[in-house]
Scaffold this active site. Structure first.
Site, PDB file in Angstrom:
ATOM      1  N   HIS A 154      -9.360   1.101   5.210  1.00 48.98           N
ATOM      2  CA  HIS A 154      -8.063   1.315   5.878  1.00 48.98           C
ATOM      3  C   HIS A 154      -8.269   2.259   7.060  1.00 48.98           C
ATOM      4  O   HIS A 154      -9.083   3.181   7.002  1.00 48.98           O
ATOM      5  CB  HIS A 154      -7.057   1.910   4.886  1.00 48.98           C
ATOM      6  CG  HIS A 154      -5.664   1.882   5.400  1.00 48.98           C
ATOM      7  ND1 HIS A 154      -5.202   2.809   6.303  1.00 48.98           N
ATOM      8  CD2 HIS A 154      -4.651   1.008   5.191  1.00 48.98           C
ATOM      9  CE1 HIS A 154      -3.954   2.510   6.607  1.00 48.98           C
ATOM     10  NE2 HIS A 154      -3.588   1.430   5.945  1.00 48.98           N
ATOM     11  N   GLU A 197      -6.626   4.670   8.079  1.00 49.03           N
ATOM     12  CA  GLU A 197      -6.425   6.100   7.785  1.00 49.03           C
ATOM     13  C   GLU A 197      -7.686   6.706   7.186  1.00 49.03           C
ATOM     14  O   GLU A 197      -7.946   7.901   7.345  1.00 49.03           O
ATOM     15  CB  GLU A 197      -5.200   6.271   6.865  1.00 49.03           C
ATOM     16  CG  GLU A 197      -3.905   5.995   7.637  1.00 49.03           C
ATOM     17  CD  GLU A 197      -2.748   5.479   6.822  1.00 49.03           C
ATOM     18  OE1 GLU A 197      -2.790   5.543   5.572  1.00 49.03           O
ATOM     19  OE2 GLU A 197      -1.783   4.979   7.442  1.00 49.03           O
ATOM     20  N   GLU A 233      -4.935  -4.865  10.664  1.00 54.94           N
ATOM     21  CA  GLU A 233      -3.910  -3.836  10.825  1.00 54.94           C
ATOM     22  C   GLU A 233      -4.151  -3.091  12.134  1.00 54.94           C
ATOM     23  O   GLU A 233      -4.944  -2.139  12.171  1.00 54.94           O
ATOM     24  CB  GLU A 233      -3.963  -2.844   9.657  1.00 54.94           C
ATOM     25  CG  GLU A 233      -3.700  -3.466   8.313  1.00 54.94           C
ATOM     26  CD  GLU A 233      -3.157  -2.440   7.316  1.00 54.94           C
ATOM     27  OE1 GLU A 233      -2.095  -2.715   6.742  1.00 54.94           O
ATOM     28  OE2 GLU A 233      -3.766  -1.372   7.144  1.00 54.94           O
ATOM     29  N   ASN A 261       0.868  -1.177   0.000  1.00 53.49           N
ATOM     30  CA  ASN A 261       0.000   0.000   0.000  1.00 53.49           C
ATOM     31  C   ASN A 261       0.903   1.224   0.000  1.00 53.49           C
ATOM     32  O   ASN A 261       1.510   1.548   1.020  1.00 53.49           O
ATOM     33  CB  ASN A 261      -0.895  -0.028   1.255  1.00 53.49           C
ATOM     34  CG  ASN A 261      -1.721   1.228   1.400  1.00 53.49           C
ATOM     35  OD1 ASN A 261      -1.774   2.063   0.485  1.00 53.49           O
ATOM     36  ND2 ASN A 261      -2.373   1.372   2.539  1.00 53.49           N
ATOM     37  N   TRP A 262       0.979   1.886  -1.151  1.00 54.83           N
ATOM     38  CA  TRP A 262       1.906   3.020  -1.274  1.00 54.83           C
ATOM     39  C   TRP A 262       1.345   4.288  -0.643  1.00 54.83           C
ATOM     40  O   TRP A 262       2.044   5.308  -0.588  1.00 54.83           O
ATOM     41  CB  TRP A 262       2.236   3.269  -2.753  1.00 54.83           C
ATOM     42  CG  TRP A 262       2.974   2.136  -3.421  1.00 54.83           C
ATOM     43  CD1 TRP A 262       3.494   1.025  -2.811  1.00 54.83           C
ATOM     44  CD2 TRP A 262       3.257   2.003  -4.814  1.00 54.83           C
ATOM     45  NE1 TRP A 262       4.093   0.217  -3.749  1.00 54.83           N
ATOM     46  CE2 TRP A 262       3.962   0.788  -4.985  1.00 54.83           C
ATOM     47  CE3 TRP A 262       2.999   2.779  -5.949  1.00 54.83           C
ATOM     48  CZ2 TRP A 262       4.399   0.348  -6.231  1.00 54.83           C
ATOM     49  CZ3 TRP A 262       3.429   2.345  -7.189  1.00 54.83           C
ATOM     50  CH2 TRP A 262       4.127   1.133  -7.328  1.00 54.83           C
ATOM     51  N   LYS A 263       0.093   4.227  -0.203  1.00 53.10           N
ATOM     52  CA  LYS A 263      -0.554   5.398   0.410  1.00 53.10           C
ATOM     53  C   LYS A 263      -0.365   6.616  -0.511  1.00 53.10           C
ATOM     54  O   LYS A 263      -0.361   6.463  -1.725  1.00 53.10           O
ATOM     55  CB  LYS A 263      -0.025   5.619   1.833  1.00 53.10           C
ATOM     56  CG  LYS A 263      -0.134   4.331   2.671  1.00 53.10           C
ATOM     57  CD  LYS A 263       0.084   4.518   4.137  1.00 53.10           C
ATOM     58  CE  LYS A 263      -0.077   3.166   4.846  1.00 53.10           C
ATOM     59  NZ  LYS A 263       0.054   3.264   6.290  1.00 53.10           N
ATOM     60  N   GLY A 295       2.935   2.374  10.706  1.00 55.47           N
ATOM     61  CA  GLY A 295       3.866   3.489  10.531  1.00 55.47           C
ATOM     62  C   GLY A 295       4.623   3.859  11.796  1.00 55.47           C
ATOM     63  O   GLY A 295       5.274   4.898  11.848  1.00 55.47           O
ATOM     64  N   SER A 355       3.887  -2.113  10.219  1.00 53.49           N
ATOM     65  CA  SER A 355       5.343  -2.176  10.363  1.00 53.49           C
ATOM     66  C   SER A 355       5.929  -3.537   9.972  1.00 53.49           C
ATOM     67  O   SER A 355       6.866  -4.018  10.611  1.00 53.49           O
ATOM     68  CB  SER A 355       5.773  -1.766  11.781  1.00 53.49           C
ATOM     69  OG  SER A 355       5.360  -0.426  12.039  1.00 53.49           O
ATOM     70  N   GLY A 382       3.064  -1.106   4.227  1.00 49.41           N
ATOM     71  CA  GLY A 382       3.084   0.323   3.909  1.00 49.41           C
ATOM     72  C   GLY A 382       4.488   0.777   3.558  1.00 49.41           C
ATOM     73  O   GLY A 382       4.984   0.533   2.455  1.00 49.41           O
ATOM     74  N   GLY A 383       5.164   1.412   4.517  1.00 44.05           N
ATOM     75  CA  GLY A 383       6.470   2.034   4.271  1.00 44.05           C
ATOM     76  C   GLY A 383       7.467   1.158   3.528  1.00 44.05           C
ATOM     77  O   GLY A 383       8.114   1.613   2.570  1.00 44.05           O
TER      78      GLY A 383
HETATM   79  P1  13P Z   1       3.334   0.411   7.615  1.00 46.50           P
HETATM   80  O1  13P Z   1       3.838  -0.879   7.001  1.00 46.50           O
HETATM   81  O2  13P Z   1       4.056   1.625   7.092  1.00 46.50           O
HETATM   82  O3  13P Z   1       3.264   0.323   9.088  1.00 46.50           O
HETATM   83  O4  13P Z   1       1.821   0.604   7.099  1.00 46.50           O
HETATM   84  C1  13P Z   1       0.930  -0.455   7.194  1.00 46.50           C
HETATM   85  C2  13P Z   1      -0.306  -0.112   6.445  1.00 46.50           C
HETATM   86  O5  13P Z   1      -1.047   0.764   6.835  1.00 46.50           O
HETATM   87  C3  13P Z   1      -0.588  -0.852   5.197  1.00 46.50           C
HETATM   88  O6  13P Z   1      -1.872  -0.610   4.738  1.00 46.50           O
END
Ligand code: 13P
Length: 244
Positions: free
Chosen positions: A94, A96, A161, A9-11, A167, A206, A227-228
């Site tokens: 998600h 967020e 999640e 997920n590149w957000k 993050g 993470s 994510g990251g």
């Molecule tokens: P991180 O891997 O950056 O913690 O993010 C997880 C995430 O929200 C994937 O959708």
């Protein structure tokens, strides 16, 4: 045996140049032999990523879709537009987006809109730190699941999640993650017995190259939503490589 899934997920990250580099690098490194590999770029880059991933087997996911069909909804993206741009998947609910006000009912409506055009939802659930500390984690997650379980379909994916692990660099331990994944599968067994064993449940929060293998080794963890670490080709391909 459930086939693993690793989704990036590149957000809201990237540019044409950065994404071109990332996808070219991924295409030469990741293997889709034993694992479904998915990337989820921001909407404006879907077409670019579709072209760059053509023939690689890497799947494409939108990061959201509208619950509405095409019409007067400024700023929204319809599920059939994602299909038109080569998406097979869409991430929904998600944390967020939930923090920005998305409700369980909207997540369910979006999932229905996605399925109606053949898009497979990756349904995200997870508790906050305060909810975990007050012992409500399972209740929060099962309430989020209850909104989508009635219409759950074969091929849908669930992503656990925990908000406190997203993050933050603080990953759930394999035991903590497995415990919740077990609860999720038990909930599915109760409400959708035919789908409980086949539904893939991903862990997100993470996930890194260093912790992926031990997380993915747990009985009910069928891969990761990353994510990251999905923004770096080396890290993401190592995570894909850690999937059984
Ligand atoms: P991180 O891997 O950056 O913690 O993010 C997880 C995430 O929200 C994937 O959708």
């Amino acid at each position: 045996m459930r086939r693993s899934v690793v989704a990036g997920n590149w957000k809201m990250h990237g540019s044409s140049a950065m994404i071109e580099d990332l996808v070219k690098s991924l295409a030469s490194r990741v293997s889709i032999d034993t694992c479904d590999v998915i990337v989820s770029p921001p909407f404006p880059y879907l077409s670019l990523v579709q072209q760059l991933t053509a023939g690689t087997g890497i799947g494409l996911a939108g990061q959201n879709c509208s619950e509405h069909t095409q019409g007067a909804h400024t700023g929204e993206v319809a599920a059939d537009m994602l299909v038109d741009l080569g998406c097979e998947w869409v991430i929904l609910g998600h944390s967020e987006r939930r923090q920005a006000g998305e409700t369980d009912a909207q997540v369910a409506a979006k999932a229905a809109a996605a399925r109606s055009v053949g898009l497979k939802p990756i349904l995200c659930v997870g508790e906050s730190l305060a909810q975990r500390q007050s012992g409500e984690a399972v209740a929060v997650v099962t309430t989020q699941l209850a909104a989508v379980v009635k219409d759950l379909a074969a091929g849908d994916v669930i992503a656990y999640e925990p908000v406190w692990a997203i993050g933050t660099g603080e990953t759930a331990t394999p035991a903590q993650a497995q415990e919740m994944h077990g609860e999720i599968r038990a909930f599915l067994a109760q409400h959708q017995p035919a789908l409980a064993e086949q539904t893939r449940i991903l862990y997100g929060g993470s996930v890194k190259a260093e912790n992926a293998a031990e997380l993915f080794a747990a009985a009910d963890i069928d891969g990761g939503l990353v994510g990251g670490a999905s923004l770096k080709a080396d890290d993401f391909s190592a995570i894909v490589g850690a999937a059984p």
